[in-house]
Enzyme design. Structure first.
Site, PDB file in Angstrom:
ATOM      1  N   LYS A 111       0.910  -1.131   0.096  1.00 54.91           N
ATOM      2  CA  LYS A 111      -0.041  -0.018  -0.020  1.00 54.91           C
ATOM      3  C   LYS A 111       0.842   1.302  -0.057  1.00 54.91           C
ATOM      4  O   LYS A 111       0.427   2.256  -0.582  1.00 54.91           O
ATOM      5  CB  LYS A 111      -1.039  -0.137   1.210  1.00 54.91           C
ATOM      6  CG  LYS A 111      -1.997  -1.162   1.033  1.00 54.91           C
ATOM      7  CD  LYS A 111      -3.345  -0.979   2.098  1.00 54.91           C
ATOM      8  CE  LYS A 111      -4.278  -2.084   1.887  1.00 54.91           C
ATOM      9  NZ  LYS A 111      -5.309  -1.891   2.665  1.00 54.91           N
ATOM     10  N   LYS A 128      -6.093 -10.622  -5.738  1.00 55.97           N
ATOM     11  CA  LYS A 128      -6.956 -10.855  -4.712  1.00 55.97           C
ATOM     12  C   LYS A 128      -8.365  -9.838  -5.121  1.00 55.97           C
ATOM     13  O   LYS A 128      -7.913  -8.441  -5.450  1.00 55.97           O
ATOM     14  CB  LYS A 128      -6.858 -10.774  -3.357  1.00 55.97           C
ATOM     15  CG  LYS A 128      -6.624  -9.552  -2.442  1.00 55.97           C
ATOM     16  CD  LYS A 128      -6.736  -9.611  -0.986  1.00 55.97           C
ATOM     17  CE  LYS A 128      -6.619  -8.328  -0.471  1.00 55.97           C
ATOM     18  NZ  LYS A 128      -7.046  -7.938   0.797  1.00 55.97           N
ATOM     19  N   LYS A 159     -11.445  -4.367  -2.017  1.00 53.29           N
ATOM     20  CA  LYS A 159     -12.331  -3.285  -1.770  1.00 53.29           C
ATOM     21  C   LYS A 159     -11.694  -1.936  -2.504  1.00 53.29           C
ATOM     22  O   LYS A 159     -12.290  -1.236  -2.991  1.00 53.29           O
ATOM     23  CB  LYS A 159     -12.859  -2.686  -0.486  1.00 53.29           C
ATOM     24  CG  LYS A 159     -13.225  -3.817   0.433  1.00 53.29           C
ATOM     25  CD  LYS A 159     -13.921  -2.996   1.952  1.00 53.29           C
ATOM     26  CE  LYS A 159     -14.061  -4.206   2.961  1.00 53.29           C
ATOM     27  NZ  LYS A 159     -12.766  -3.762   3.745  1.00 53.29           N
TER      28      LYS A 159
END
Ligand code: AQP
Length: 336
Positions: free
Chosen positions: A116, A199, A202
């Protein structure tokens, strides 16, 4: 309470307007299955979600939508303790202790942080993203959890939690139960329909490969029918050469309960189009009543608040007891 019951703890972030199918099949489905036999604590980890800046009204709404989805997916407040992380202050208090037990290099090796932060760059990465796993360790250790049902992506964070718990116990005396990850093989990692080697997430930049629980049946069916498939024609489970088909088979199998070999046999002689139509049908049939129930629950905010209040009160009893023991073990002087 039956003492042979195991303690279970898990959490989910209110970072989006809807959970996705990966959240359900990788985590929440197991939460529901575990609430009957175990002493289960489940929380919406709203403090964790502050690592992504969100409008306050949106955050408040997402927290309540998250609770409504958990109830609609099958959590029963009579069987488990369902609460909001921010309503139990011991989480922040133990997190600081965990931060003081964690090496800087150790925290820097967490792959979620590396992924991230590298996407956003150092100047747009908050310190909270770096300390996120220590707050997660606090969430788990506070409840003396035996098991933590999560998707595969969270395995490394559970390992850190175990290391921190063991480190504390060996320095200051037995204080924490050392938790084990509880990761089901099937559904542990649901992949993006457009990028079947990554994956489902969201925060994925494109939502075309993400099945949101609260999207309409039409939108979800269309996304499934547009899923990326692989070369060849046979419907066979092979994650290396057929990641797209394998992901669709996993989704079908974890919802329908049919095994992968049964599905391979059923689709033998049929094509990818048949597989997609069947997956769309299974997913839409499963999600329809969930969506209806979420809307009913959202129309009853007083009920949702009462569930959360009861949950926080129950959670606090266990959390405060662990925090007290931790402070004592560390030599912090009690007020009374
Ligand atoms: N694709 C997935 N397959 C299986 N399990 C998954 N989980 C998440 N994605 C998948 C599991 O869902 C639980 C709650 O996730 P979370 O919202 O707390 O955190 P996350 O892993 O960060 O979820 P996302 O979708 O990837 O959110 P963003 O994009 O905001 O980071 C966890 O048990 C997780 O394993």
């Amino acid at each position: 309470m039956n003492n042979s019951r195991k303690r279970v703890l898990s959490g989910i972030q209110p970072t989006h307007d809807s959970f996705h199918l990966g959240n359900h099949l990788g985590a929440v489905k197991n939460w529901v299955a575990m609430q009957d036999e175990n002493d289960s604590f489940y929380c919406v980890v709203d403090l964790h979600s502050l690592t992504v800046e969100t409008d306050p009204k949106v955050l408040r709404n997402r927290s309540m939508v998250s609770v409504a989805q958990l109830l609609a997916l099958g959590l029963d407040p009579a069987k488990c303790t369902l609460f909001l992380q921010s309503q139990v202050p011991a989480h922040n208090q133990l997190a600081w202790i965990m931060e003081c037990m964690t090496g800087f290099g150790e925290a820097g090796r967490m792959t979620q942080f590396k992924d991230k932060s590298s996407k956003n760059g150092a100047d747009r990465t908050v310190v909270g993203l770096f300390t996120y796993p220590m707050l997660m360790a606090a969430d788990i250790l506070l409840y003396q959890a035996d098991f933590v049902p999560v998707g595969e992506d969270q395995r490394q964070h559970i390992e850190l939690t175990r290391d921190l718990g063991q480190r504390f116990n060996s320095k200051y005396g037995q204080t924490f139960q050392i938790p084990a990850p509880y990761i089901m093989k099937a559904g542990a990692k649901i992949n993006d329909l457009q990028e079947p080697t990554s994956k489902m997430s969201k925060s994925s930049p494109s939502q075309t490969g993400v099945i949101n629980i609260l999207d309409t049946p039409e939108v979800n069916a269309k996304k499934i029918k547009s899923a990326v498939t692989d070369t060849g024609r046979e419907v066979i489970f092979d994650e290396v050469s057929k990641p797209g088909v394998s992901n669709l088979l996993t989704i079908h199998s974890t919802i329908s309960g049919q095994s992968i070999p049964e599905l391979e046999e059923y689709f033998s002689g049929k094509g990818y189009g048949d597989l997609k139509s069947s997956v769309a049908e299974v997913v839409v049939d499963f999600l329809n009543p969930v969506r209806v129930r979420v809307n009913e629950l959202l129309a009853e905010p007083a009920y949702l608040h009462s569930v959360l209040k009861l949950g926080a009160e129950k959670a606090e009893v266990v959390a405060n007891q662990t925090l007290k023991q931790t402070y004592e073990a560390l030599g912090l002087v009690p007020r009374d």
